[in-house]
Design a protein around this motif. Sequence first.
Motif, PDB file in Angstrom:
ATOM      1  N   MET A 167       0.873  -1.135   0.106  1.00 19.98           N
ATOM      2  CA  MET A 167       0.053   0.065  -0.140  1.00 19.98           C
ATOM      3  C   MET A 167       0.654   1.463   0.112  1.00 19.98           C
ATOM      4  SD  MET A 167      -3.193   1.175   2.639  1.00 19.98           S
ATOM      5  CE  MET A 167      -2.235   1.964   3.778  1.00 19.98           C
ATOM      6  N   ILE A 168       0.826   2.182  -0.958  1.00 21.80           N
ATOM      7  CA  ILE A 168       1.540   3.349  -1.054  1.00 21.80           C
ATOM      8  C   ILE A 168       0.675   4.616  -0.637  1.00 21.80           C
ATOM      9  CG2 ILE A 168       3.198   2.487  -3.076  1.00 21.80           C
ATOM     10  CD1 ILE A 168       1.357   4.070  -4.910  1.00 21.80           C
ATOM     11  N   GLY A 169      -0.797   4.445  -0.477  1.00 20.95           N
ATOM     12  CA  GLY A 169      -1.480   5.440  -0.080  1.00 20.95           C
ATOM     13  C   GLY A 169      -2.899   5.315  -0.129  1.00 20.95           C
ATOM     14  N   LYS A 170      -3.673   6.271   0.371  1.00 22.71           N
ATOM     15  CA  LYS A 170      -5.058   6.058   0.551  1.00 22.71           C
ATOM     16  C   LYS A 170      -5.611   7.316   0.011  1.00 22.71           C
ATOM     17  CE  LYS A 170      -4.969   5.647   4.953  1.00 22.71           C
ATOM     18  NZ  LYS A 170      -4.950   5.157   6.489  1.00 22.71           N
ATOM     19  N   ILE A 171      -6.753   7.285  -0.829  1.00 26.98           N
ATOM     20  CA  ILE A 171      -7.530   8.545  -0.993  1.00 26.98           C
ATOM     21  C   ILE A 171      -9.043   8.418  -0.370  1.00 26.98           C
ATOM     22  CG2 ILE A 171      -8.415   9.752  -3.031  1.00 26.98           C
ATOM     23  CD1 ILE A 171      -6.487   8.467  -4.868  1.00 26.98           C
ATOM     24  N   ILE A 172      -9.239   9.468   0.458  1.00 21.02           N
ATOM     25  CA  ILE A 172     -10.629   9.495   1.094  1.00 21.02           C
ATOM     26  C   ILE A 172     -11.519  10.688   0.511  1.00 21.02           C
ATOM     27  CG2 ILE A 172     -11.578   9.839   3.179  1.00 21.02           C
ATOM     28  CD1 ILE A 172      -7.976   8.883   3.386  1.00 21.02           C
ATOM     29  N   THR A 173     -12.700  10.364   0.300  1.00 17.68           N
ATOM     30  CA  THR A 173     -13.670  11.407  -0.235  1.00 17.68           C
ATOM     31  C   THR A 173     -14.710  11.397   0.853  1.00 17.68           C
ATOM     32  OG1 THR A 173     -14.763  10.175  -1.906  1.00 17.68           O
ATOM     33  CG2 THR A 173     -12.971  11.561  -2.671  1.00 17.68           C
ATOM     34  N   HIS A 174     -15.545  12.624   0.958  1.00 17.51           N
ATOM     35  CA  HIS A 174     -16.450  12.823   2.041  1.00 17.51           C
ATOM     36  C   HIS A 174     -17.736  13.757   1.317  1.00 17.51           C
ATOM     37  CE1 HIS A 174     -18.296  14.737   5.862  1.00 17.51           C
ATOM     38  NE2 HIS A 174     -18.602  13.574   5.542  1.00 17.51           N
ATOM     39  N   GLY A 175     -18.897  13.057   1.109  1.00 15.06           N
ATOM     40  CA  GLY A 175     -19.915  13.767   0.753  1.00 15.06           C
ATOM     41  C   GLY A 175     -21.150  13.888   1.470  1.00 15.06           C
TER      42      GLY A 175
END
Lengths: 446, 80
Positions: free
Chosen positions: A384-392
């Motif tokens: 795992m190189i990273g995480k993307i998180i979105t919120h709506g």
Amino acid sequence: MSHFKKVLIANRGEIARRIIRTCKRLSISTVAVYSEADAASLFVKEADEAVLIGPAPVKKSYLDLEAIIQAAKQTGADAVHPGYGFLAENGTFAERCAEEGITFIGPTASVIRLMGDKIAARKQMKAAGIQIVPGVDGALRSIDEAKQVANEIGYPVMLKASAGGGGIGMQIVHSDQELEKAFESTAQRAGSYFGDDTLFLEKYISSPRHIEVQIAGDVHGNVVHLWERECSIQRRNQKIIEEAPSPFLDPVAREALCAAAVKGAESIGYTNVGTMEFIVDEQGQYYFLEMNTRIQVEHPVTEEISAIDLVEWQLKIAANLPIDRGAIPSNPSGHAIECRVYAEDARTFMPSPGKIDALVVPVEARLEFAVTEGDQVTPFYDPMIGKIITHGASRAEAIEKMKQALQQCIVGGIKNNLPLLASIMDDSAFQAGTYNTKFVETLLKG
Amino acid sequence: MSEKKVILSPLPGVFYRKPSPDQPDYVQEGDMVKSGDIVGLIEVMKNFYEVKVEEDGVIDRFSVENETIVDVDQELVVLR
């Protein structure tokens, strides 16, 4: 605020950076520990101090608890944050910290050990009145006993290593014949991977969802939940996309599940943040699976819907401060999704170490990345190189934002799973929220 | 006279000659091996991949020791 002046982070990558960020905000100094392979990593640069603890292999660095204790003493750290993985659920490490007068940011060593033993954990939760998956209560002593139990509960069954986790050391078995083969090989693998070849088995649930509840407990006896996370999108039994709240639960089911999680955590006097994992079948019946006695990879989705900094809570609880119940909103706010970006082939999941020669990250998303452009992804650690998180405000909005974020994201030089993540966001079953843990497998076949 | 064949590492990672630390090596020098036999493991990013023989032969020698860090296409084993 927290009474800690200096926290050593016994971890690497994105979670080390995440912990450093909260410490900085709370004016706590940070110490990174790192292996030779990570000398040029972001987390090493971002910490106030950094101590080299050994060569690349984890046994000689991130799992070398005496080297880490030594680093804490040498730098005068008054607390150690273990992150996730490595020594986060190692009772001996928690004990060694205590012996040296260093606060271990997590639950007590005895609770870590109790929940780390999957058989003991199931017994404990059953005694607390929480439904567990039908199966054998204790360790299987022989193949004959395994066959007898399997026939009692009915095939298919899941054969599991008591010391296992993260999907490692488990196997689905459909018949006596298969069980004979799997019994020995699973025991062998468990023995070599975990140093413990104890096996148990349980009923296999055919269309399961993996839903977990974030809980927190303090030394004053408060135990609270911060709702659930839906973690059914997995590959190789490991999560790749998580969301909160779960699209599968209605308010009544949500309340029942969260109440069960709190009851379970109360029964063991749990302190610090932790996660109760459940398997939920098609009818909505939930069964306790296991407890993770640490911060989770997917904690950001909970943070997004609760506006609570879970790392800050960990620090405060470890400093014996009471949980601020007033900080918990009465309802989850909107919807959050996390995508894990892996250095691996999007179809075969074959790991792909190498140099990241280009990295373009999305602008309108929360990012938890371990790497920057020009960094080397080494073969020694998690892909795992990273995480993307979105919120709506709604699930549809969170998905729409994630689609845009994934479109903007470019990882060059290594293979990565961005194409898979994007195709999941476009999938109608995902959008409808009607998926289970077989989703990725089915998607790739189709 | 058979010509020498080599097995190369399919991936970068750590090479192991045994399935686990307390178990014996998969194969020894001088052992006869058949296509599909496992001669070692490569650990990469917490995953283990089996290194298999592609053609029948005899293990002549190992080019690297147990627990060596290897690169992709690095020579691991020589068969005769």
